[in-house]
Scaffold this motif. Structure first.
Motif, PDB file in Angstrom:
ATOM      1  N   LEU A  71     -36.379  40.228   2.430  1.00 25.58           N
ATOM      2  CA  LEU A  71     -36.491  39.890   0.897  1.00 25.58           C
ATOM      3  C   LEU A  71     -35.237  40.326   0.274  1.00 25.58           C
ATOM      4  O   LEU A  71     -34.882  39.930  -0.924  1.00 25.58           O
ATOM      5  N   ALA A  72     -34.945  41.669   0.527  1.00 17.99           N
ATOM      6  CA  ALA A  72     -33.764  42.210   0.009  1.00 17.99           C
ATOM      7  C   ALA A  72     -32.478  41.356  -0.100  1.00 17.99           C
ATOM      8  O   ALA A  72     -31.680  41.151  -1.266  1.00 17.99           O
ATOM      9  N   ARG A  73     -32.094  40.503   0.871  1.00 15.53           N
ATOM     10  CA  ARG A  73     -31.062  39.896   0.910  1.00 15.53           C
ATOM     11  C   ARG A  73     -31.152  38.752   0.160  1.00 15.53           C
ATOM     12  O   ARG A  73     -30.271  37.884  -0.516  1.00 15.53           O
ATOM     13  N   LEU A  74     -32.500  38.155   0.249  1.00 17.95           N
ATOM     14  CA  LEU A  74     -32.824  36.855  -0.750  1.00 17.95           C
ATOM     15  C   LEU A  74     -32.484  37.051  -2.031  1.00 17.95           C
ATOM     16  O   LEU A  74     -32.134  36.320  -2.969  1.00 17.95           O
ATOM     17  N   ARG A  75     -33.171  38.298  -2.639  1.00 18.06           N
ATOM     18  CA  ARG A  75     -33.148  38.816  -4.073  1.00 18.06           C
ATOM     19  C   ARG A  75     -31.768  38.830  -4.276  1.00 18.06           C
ATOM     20  O   ARG A  75     -31.273  38.836  -5.636  1.00 18.06           O
ATOM     21  N   ALA A  76     -30.588  39.512  -3.561  1.00 19.34           N
ATOM     22  CA  ALA A  76     -29.531  39.633  -3.991  1.00 19.34           C
ATOM     23  C   ALA A  76     -28.529  38.577  -3.934  1.00 19.34           C
ATOM     24  O   ALA A  76     -27.619  38.484  -4.541  1.00 19.34           O
ATOM     25  N   ASP A  77     -29.035  37.658  -3.498  1.00 19.63           N
ATOM     26  CA  ASP A  77     -28.435  36.025  -3.402  1.00 19.63           C
ATOM     27  C   ASP A  77     -28.674  35.186  -4.342  1.00 19.63           C
ATOM     28  O   ASP A  77     -29.612  34.637  -4.607  1.00 19.63           O
ATOM     29  N   VAL A  78     -27.700  35.209  -5.610  1.00 16.53           N
ATOM     30  CA  VAL A  78     -28.280  34.474  -6.862  1.00 16.53           C
ATOM     31  C   VAL A  78     -28.432  32.861  -6.627  1.00 16.53           C
ATOM     32  O   VAL A  78     -28.752  32.147  -7.482  1.00 16.53           O
ATOM     33  N   ALA A  79     -27.609  32.640  -5.584  1.00 14.71           N
ATOM     34  CA  ALA A  79     -27.695  31.092  -5.275  1.00 14.71           C
ATOM     35  C   ALA A  79     -28.945  30.577  -4.343  1.00 14.71           C
ATOM     36  O   ALA A  79     -29.064  29.330  -4.229  1.00 14.71           O
ATOM     37  N   SER A  80     -29.610  31.634  -3.915  1.00 15.04           N
ATOM     38  CA  SER A  80     -30.891  31.305  -3.145  1.00 15.04           C
ATOM     39  C   SER A  80     -31.912  30.409  -3.914  1.00 15.04           C
ATOM     40  O   SER A  80     -32.158  31.000  -5.214  1.00 15.04           O
ATOM     41  N   ALA A  81     -32.546  29.534  -3.449  1.00 12.71           N
ATOM     42  CA  ALA A  81     -33.431  28.531  -4.173  1.00 12.71           C
ATOM     43  C   ALA A  81     -34.647  29.306  -4.387  1.00 12.71           C
ATOM     44  O   ALA A  81     -35.407  29.087  -5.354  1.00 12.71           O
ATOM     45  N   SER A  82     -35.341  30.186  -3.375  1.00 18.21           N
ATOM     46  CA  SER A  82     -36.144  30.937  -3.580  1.00 18.21           C
ATOM     47  C   SER A  82     -36.204  32.610  -3.804  1.00 18.21           C
ATOM     48  O   SER A  82     -37.000  33.438  -3.708  1.00 18.21           O
ATOM     49  N   ARG A  83     -35.044  32.632  -4.694  1.00 21.93           N
ATOM     50  CA  ARG A  83     -34.883  34.098  -5.088  1.00 21.93           C
ATOM     51  C   ARG A  83     -35.921  34.606  -5.922  1.00 21.93           C
ATOM     52  O   ARG A  83     -36.075  36.054  -5.776  1.00 21.93           O
ATOM     53  N   GLU A  84     -36.337  34.075  -6.719  1.00 19.98           N
ATOM     54  CA  GLU A  84     -37.350  34.558  -7.814  1.00 19.98           C
ATOM     55  C   GLU A  84     -38.683  34.307  -7.186  1.00 19.98           C
ATOM     56  O   GLU A  84     -39.696  34.657  -7.885  1.00 19.98           O
ATOM     57  N   THR A  85     -39.045  33.551  -5.993  1.00 17.87           N
ATOM     58  CA  THR A  85     -40.200  33.542  -5.510  1.00 17.87           C
ATOM     59  C   THR A  85     -41.263  34.887  -5.167  1.00 17.87           C
ATOM     60  O   THR A  85     -40.656  35.661  -4.758  1.00 17.87           O
ATOM     61  N   VAL A  86     -42.484  34.594  -5.437  1.00 19.98           N
ATOM     62  CA  VAL A  86     -43.471  35.703  -5.167  1.00 19.98           C
ATOM     63  C   VAL A  86     -43.542  35.879  -3.771  1.00 19.98           C
ATOM     64  O   VAL A  86     -43.557  34.960  -2.895  1.00 19.98           O
ATOM     65  N   ALA A  87     -43.250  37.124  -3.489  1.00 15.27           N
ATOM     66  CA  ALA A  87     -43.205  37.649  -1.883  1.00 15.27           C
ATOM     67  C   ALA A  87     -44.424  38.711  -1.698  1.00 15.27           C
ATOM     68  O   ALA A  87     -44.551  39.463  -2.261  1.00 15.27           O
ATOM     69  N   ILE A  88     -45.191  38.215  -0.541  1.00 16.17           N
ATOM     70  CA  ILE A  88     -46.343  39.176  -0.145  1.00 16.17           C
ATOM     71  C   ILE A  88     -45.944  39.488   1.483  1.00 16.17           C
ATOM     72  O   ILE A  88     -45.811  38.702   2.352  1.00 16.17           O
ATOM     73  N   ALA A  89     -46.037  40.724   1.481  1.00 15.37           N
ATOM     74  CA  ALA A  89     -45.937  41.307   2.988  1.00 15.37           C
ATOM     75  C   ALA A  89     -47.132  41.625   3.688  1.00 15.37           C
ATOM     76  O   ALA A  89     -48.201  41.620   3.229  1.00 15.37           O
ATOM     77  N   THR A  90     -46.970  41.182   5.108  1.00 11.35           N
ATOM     78  CA  THR A  90     -48.263  41.320   5.988  1.00 11.35           C
ATOM     79  C   THR A  90     -47.915  42.486   7.150  1.00 11.35           C
ATOM     80  O   THR A  90     -46.665  42.276   7.625  1.00 11.35           O
ATOM     81  N   CYS A  91     -48.605  43.428   7.374  1.00 12.45           N
ATOM     82  CA  CYS A  91     -48.498  44.299   8.249  1.00 12.45           C
ATOM     83  C   CYS A  91     -49.717  44.670   8.915  1.00 12.45           C
ATOM     84  O   CYS A  91     -50.840  45.079   8.145  1.00 12.45           O
ATOM     85  N   ALA A  92     -49.621  45.048  10.085  1.00 10.92           N
ATOM     86  CA  ALA A  92     -50.810  45.676  10.950  1.00 10.92           C
ATOM     87  C   ALA A  92     -50.706  47.151  10.556  1.00 10.92           C
ATOM     88  O   ALA A  92     -49.657  47.717  10.717  1.00 10.92           O
ATOM     89  N   GLY A  93     -51.852  47.676  10.349  1.00 11.59           N
ATOM     90  CA  GLY A  93     -51.936  49.137  10.061  1.00 11.59           C
ATOM     91  C   GLY A  93     -51.179  49.700   8.869  1.00 11.59           C
ATOM     92  O   GLY A  93     -50.576  50.725   8.848  1.00 11.59           O
ATOM     93  N   LEU A  94     -51.468  48.917   7.984  1.00  8.43           N
ATOM     94  CA  LEU A  94     -50.733  49.262   6.506  1.00  8.43           C
ATOM     95  C   LEU A  94     -51.224  50.438   5.897  1.00  8.43           C
ATOM     96  O   LEU A  94     -52.628  50.644   5.844  1.00  8.43           O
ATOM     97  N   GLU A  95     -50.524  51.375   5.627  1.00  5.00           N
ATOM     98  CA  GLU A  95     -50.879  52.606   5.117  1.00  5.00           C
ATOM     99  C   GLU A  95     -50.419  52.882   3.523  1.00  5.00           C
ATOM    100  O   GLU A  95     -49.693  52.235   3.021  1.00  5.00           O
ATOM    101  N   ALA A  96     -51.219  53.802   2.881  1.00  8.16           N
ATOM    102  CA  ALA A  96     -50.996  53.758   1.481  1.00  8.16           C
ATOM    103  C   ALA A  96     -49.516  53.955   1.115  1.00  8.16           C
ATOM    104  O   ALA A  96     -48.885  53.339   0.178  1.00  8.16           O
ATOM    105  N   ALA A  97     -48.829  54.973   1.768  1.00  7.17           N
ATOM    106  CA  ALA A  97     -47.413  55.378   1.422  1.00  7.17           C
ATOM    107  C   ALA A  97     -46.464  53.897   1.761  1.00  7.17           C
ATOM    108  O   ALA A  97     -45.774  53.763   0.923  1.00  7.17           O
TER     109      ALA A  97
END
Length: 255
Positions: A71-97
């Motif tokens: 996501l960081a590399r995508l947001r930093a690339d102004v030429a990326s087609a999906s630069r502004e697209t909503v991104a949702i993370a998935t992770c097992a054992g997701l903690e509050a912090a």
């Protein structure tokens, strides 16, 4: 299953676990989505740079390029087609912090795995529809555009904090969760966030009756992230965190 909002939604699924990928891809296809799956982070990044997706669903533990780095590399690339697209993370054992950190890194939401079909459908529907803020109600409640923008910035911070704490409160302290929902309803009222206000009220009532439904929980979870995104897009002025100051050490006496 209602697919009116998610039909033809273009989704990039970056997931290296074969079982999770099959489940998520089949579930989203059943909801009418058009899913492009990549098991490798570098391949997913290449796809996001070249194709305009409507939603990115990114596992955090991908080979070659993890979800946060992707996501960081995508947001930093102004030429990326999906630069502004909503991104949702998935992770097992997701903690509050970790949840709060992911929001700060630019994810609109973070979902724990295993992910229920009810939560997945609610999340996709909510982000596909978008959250409509009631501008007239917000201006009437606050009296000025500047005040509204400032209050919305405070609500953005509250939603990020609440999202990070929600699962723990639900599991361990439902009385405290009810109190937070009551506070949230007031903040949403001032900021014109009627959909989230209604969802918070519905869950508050169900918790008092000891019958919180999965659909109600899923809708609130989805609206927390989607409302936060809409507030930011509407010009919410998020206050900077307080600066930490260190005491200046005494200068040694000149000798």
């Amino acid at each position: 299953m209602n697919t009116a909002l998610t039909r033809d939604l273009q989704v990039l699924l970056a997931e290296d676990d074969a079982v999770s990928a099959l489940y998520l891809a089949d579930a989203m296809t059943a909801l009418g989505c058009i899913v492009q799956h990549h098991a490798d982070g570098a391949d997913a990044l290449h796809a996001a740079r070249n194709t305009r997706f409507d939603l990115l669903l990114l596992d955090l533990h991908l080979p070659r390029c993890n979800g946060a780095e992707l996501l960081a590399r995508l947001r930093a690339d102004v030429a990326s087609a999906s630069r502004e697209t909503v991104a949702i993370a998935t992770c097992a054992g997701l903690e509050a912090a970790q949840h709060a950190q992911l929001l700060a890194q630019g994810f609109s939401d973070a979902l724990p795995k295993p992910l229920s079909l009810t939560l997945l459908a609610a999340t996709l529907n909510t982000y596909a529809a978008g959250v409509q803020l009631d501008e007239a109600r917000g201006h009437a409640a606050t009296g000025s555009a500047a005040t509204l923008a400032a209050l919305r910035g405070l609500l953005v911070l509250e939603l990020a904090q609440f999202s990070a704490q929600f699962e723990q409160l639900l599991a361990r302290d439902r009385q405290a969760l009810c109190a937070r929902l009551h506070q949230l309803r007031a903040g949403c009222g001032f900021c014109g966030a009627g959909q989230l206000q209604d969802a918070a009220a519905a869950l508050h009532d169900e918790l008092h009756q000891a019958c919180a439904r999965e659909a109600t929980l899923a809708r609130l979870r989805a609206l927390l992230g989607a409302t936060r995104l809409s507030l930011l897009r509407a010009g919410a002025i998020v206050p900077a965190p307080p600066a930490t100051t260190r005491p200046v050490p005494d200068r040694p006496d000149a000798r």
